[in-house]
Design an enzyme around this catalytic site. Structure first.
Site, PDB file in Angstrom:
ATOM      1  N   THR A 297       0.834  -1.206   0.000  1.00  0.00           N
ATOM      2  CA  THR A 297       0.000   0.000   0.000  1.00  0.00           C
ATOM      3  C   THR A 297       0.867   1.254   0.000  1.00  0.00           C
ATOM      4  O   THR A 297       0.566   2.242  -0.676  1.00  0.00           O
ATOM      5  CB  THR A 297      -0.951  -0.001   1.215  1.00  0.00           C
ATOM      6  OG1 THR A 297      -1.714  -1.205   1.217  1.00  0.00           O
ATOM      7  CG2 THR A 297      -1.903   1.179   1.159  1.00  0.00           C
TER       8      THR A 297
ATOM      9  N   ARG B  52      -0.472 -13.915   8.664  1.00  0.00           N
ATOM     10  CA  ARG B  52      -1.259 -12.895   9.381  1.00  0.00           C
ATOM     11  C   ARG B  52      -0.653 -12.624  10.751  1.00  0.00           C
ATOM     12  O   ARG B  52      -0.988 -11.630  11.395  1.00  0.00           O
ATOM     13  CB  ARG B  52      -2.710 -13.353   9.599  1.00  0.00           C
ATOM     14  CG  ARG B  52      -3.553 -13.643   8.364  1.00  0.00           C
ATOM     15  CD  ARG B  52      -3.534 -12.552   7.355  1.00  0.00           C
ATOM     16  NE  ARG B  52      -2.510 -12.803   6.343  1.00  0.00           N
ATOM     17  CZ  ARG B  52      -2.057 -11.912   5.492  1.00  0.00           C
ATOM     18  NH1 ARG B  52      -2.505 -10.683   5.531  1.00  0.00           N
ATOM     19  NH2 ARG B  52      -1.147 -12.221   4.599  1.00  0.00           N
TER      20      ARG B  52
END
Length: 695
Positions: free
Chosen positions: A33, A585
């Site tokens: 991102t 994760r």
């Protein structure tokens, strides 16, 4: 700006890439991102007009995060940053006449589509037992997302259920057009059809969006692939970020080969791997790498940690599914003592069916939790009713919404009246709304017309209150003293918070804009956050999230990898990618657990440990069963035998949940036992594995 100083060498290379196609292989936690947003800022700083840049991602949450970050780097820009669906909606809005729609078209959600499918099936005399409505709905979505022609449909959809789905699909398309409506799949397929039929319109958008950035490219399906390829064809300035190792949505039509074939689609592609991970420890990444390297169809990369070595991956081996979660809860309690917060701990499972036992054990242990993917705000009946009223105000020819609320609250307009209206509308070639000409139906029509008039001078929040008052929805709930009605009324009141926030953030009181906004909210993670609780979810739901501590439960053959995936290699590779996503994760500590026996779907099975556990280097694993006392382990080990035991009154027994008890009655296969006062007298199957005679 000094934003380039905050990038590592690979990130900087991606951000500074100039013209032509670029493929960024972004490993988990590698800062994709940041790369996307910084690249947009870099393009603008180098003279590219912000409105010439198109940045597309998959979820509203990801789009919002990109917009927020970009706004810090480049305030007051007008770059389009949004989801595929929101971009498709923009194209349709700007070209609705060419597509054959009126300006005030409405967007059907999944429930609306299912309702329409059921209605068409009923009209055609199709028995839902013969062909499930949900199956037909999925086939319709498949046809649209694959953009199948009539010839291709006839060639590939050949079995009986598919032929039924095809016949419903054809009528479904006619109804959508008549209702001036589109569904979510249309938001992608209609722009592609528009571009293919109108080269001049395509060229307009190619000129407008000369620089295209696509996030999570490994998750694109056929129609998304075609849309981006058409837009990028002229200038080839397409910059895609993704990771084939994290492609886990094949069941939704995602094709990971789109990213693997990117270099074939675009000549002279610059390929940049991002391998520095800012999320997880070395131990966790080594475990992830050792699993995923067994996949053959992938782009080679090797994640390296920026967060130190960390601790070994913990392996919990249990006796059954309840014992497994008991061990998990024991470890969670230890983590909480060490200072971890509940919100930073998550339990992942492969299937929703596993959630029931997990929830039960958390309830018994009195540990607060939330289940991601459970029933949420916009799916509640009262909220859907209110939204349908708003849709009707915008577009009175929306027959799906009309059918839903014409008798909400009750107006004595029954199914036969609605059926007659439908026939009249078909005979006169009118909409149902135009055929509301007498009695209670006319009263409803006048109500909508009055609300339409009101909407011209009211804010959205005022309009919602107006609808609730004049429709009678609010009064009906206020007159019912039940807790359920009170909660429903609270939800309707909460809806006004949504309109007020929309008005405050956008400055718009346009009903069409608002309905578009909420129709695009499909991401469960965007709904109101809970307090400090443990998060429970499927691994699919965990994509894009991260937690300090992660528990991956049910690591057994047939569970994970799932039994359905063991049939073909492609399915197994997707399961392995899913395992890779689950492992990565975790930021600080990872637990993997399984059970020797498991009750699932009503069957008790003995399962081998997952092959994914065997693929992890044993030096990375640590056996951890310290949360249960040794004597309890011995008792439980004895419990799991296949011996047949006869009981008599006075026998002392041990039950895995209720503890020690005395037999006070035996009747064939049932034994009655008196336990301690907390549990009292219980009737149990005498040969059940949870029960053991000790003397």
């Amino acid at each position: 700006m000094n934003y380039l100083d905050q990038l590592n060498q690979a990130q900087k290379e991606a951000v500074l890439h100039k013209e032509g196609p670029c493929l960024v292989i972004a490993g988990a936690g590698s800062g994709k991102t940041k790369v996307l947003t910084t690249r947009i800022a870099q393009l603008i700083d180098n003279g590219v007009k912000p409105y010439q840049i198109l940045a597309i991602t998959f979820t509203n949450k990801a789009a919002k995060e990109m917009r927020d970050r970009l706004n810090i780097l480049v305030p007051n820009h007008d770059t389009f940053v949004g989801t595929f669906h929101s971009f498709g909606l923009r194209i349709i809005r700007e070209n609705y006449l060419k597509i054959g729609l009126d300006r005030n078209f409405t967007i059907l959600d999944g429930d609306d589509v299912l309702s329409l499918v059921k209605k068409i099936m009923k009209e055609k005399g199709i028995d839902s037992k013969e062909c499930a409505p949900s199956y037909i709905k999925n086939r319709i979505s498949f046809i649209k997302n694959e953009m199948l022609s009539i010839t291709e449909i006839e060639k590939y959809l050949t079995n009986e259920p598919e032929k039924i789905a095809t016949s419903v699909y054809q009528e479904y398309c006619i109804r959508l057009k008549k209702n001036n409506s589109v569904d979510f799949d249309d938001l992608l397929s209609l722009p592609v059809e528009l571009f293919l039929k109108n080269p001049e319109i395509l060229e307009h958008y190619q000129e407008k969006f000369r620089y295209i950035l696509i996030d999570e490219y490994q998750d694109t399906n056929e129609v998304q692939y075609k849309l981006t390829k058409l837009l990028a064809k002229k200038y080839q300035n397409i910059f895609v970020v993704g990771d084939p190792d994290q492609s886990i949505y094949m069941f939704r039509g995602a094709n990971y080969r789109n990213i693997l074939n990117f270099e074939k689609d675009y000549q002279n592609t610059k390929v940049i791997p991002l391998e520095e991970n800012y999320r997880s420890t070395k131990m966790i990444l080594d475990a992830a790498n050792s699993v995923i390297k067994n996949n053959k169809e992938r782009k080679e990369k090797n994640l390296k940690s920026n967060n130190g070595v960390g601790v070994k991956v913990k392996y919990l081996r249990s006796y059954d599914e309840k014992h497994e979660i008991t061990l998990v809860i024991g470890q969670i309690k230890e983590l909480l003592k060490e200072g971890y917060q509940k919100k930073d701990i998550a339990v992942f499972y492969r299937t929703n069916a596993q959630a029931r036992v997990v929830e039960e054990q958390f309830l018994k242990a009195n540990i607060p939790y939330k289940v991601v993917g459970s029933y949420y705000f916009y799916s509640r009946k009262e909220i859907k009713d209110l939204i349908c009223y708003l849709r009707l105000i915008l577009n009175p020819h929306d027959e799906i919404s009309l059918r839903r609320v014409i008798n909400v609250p009750k107006r004595k307009i029954g199914a036969s009246t609605i059926s007659n209206l439908e026939k009249l509308a078909q005979e006169q070639n009118k909409s149902m709304f135009d055929c509301l000409e007498k009695g209670k139906e006319l009263e409803f029509k006048n109500l909508i017309l009055e609300l339409q008039k009101d909407s011209e001078s009211l804010s959205l929040t005022e309009l919602v209150e107006d609808v609730l008052e004049k429709s009678g929805m609010k009064k009906e709930l206020e007159q019912d003293p039940s807790l359920e009605s009170e909660l429903r009324l609270d939800n309707l009141m909460e809806f006004k918070s949504i309109t007020a926030t929309f008005e405050e953030t956008t400055g718009s009181v346009n009903l069409g804009d608002f309905l578009e906004e909420i129709s695009l909210i499909a991401d469960i993670s965007e709904h109101k956050d809970y307090d400090d609780v443990i998060t429970l979810m499927t691994i699919h739901s965990a994509k894009g999230l991260e937690f300090d501590a992660v528990f991956l439960v049910g690591m057994e053959e047939g569970i994970f990898p799932h039994a359905n995936a063991l049939i073909e290699n492609e399915g197994l590779e997707e399961e392995r990618r899913l395992c890779y996503v689950g492992i990565t994760r975790a930021r600080k500590i990872l637990y993997l657990s399984n059970a020797k026996r498991r009750m699932l779907y009503g069957k008790d099975n003995s399962n081998l440990p997952s092959r994914f556990l065997e693929e992890i280097d044993s030096e990375l694993l640590e056996m951890t069963n310290s949360s249960i006392k040794e004597e309890k382990i011995i008792h439980k080990e004895e419990l799991y035998t296949d011996e047949v035991v006869d009981y008599k009154n006075g026998d002392v027994v041990m039950h895995i949940t209720y503890g020690k008890g005395v037999v006070i009655g035996v009747d064939k296969s049932i034994v009655t036992i008196a336990f301690a006062k907390n549990y009292g007298v219980r009737k149990l199957m005498k040969n059940h594995k949870s029960l053991k005679k000790i003397c």
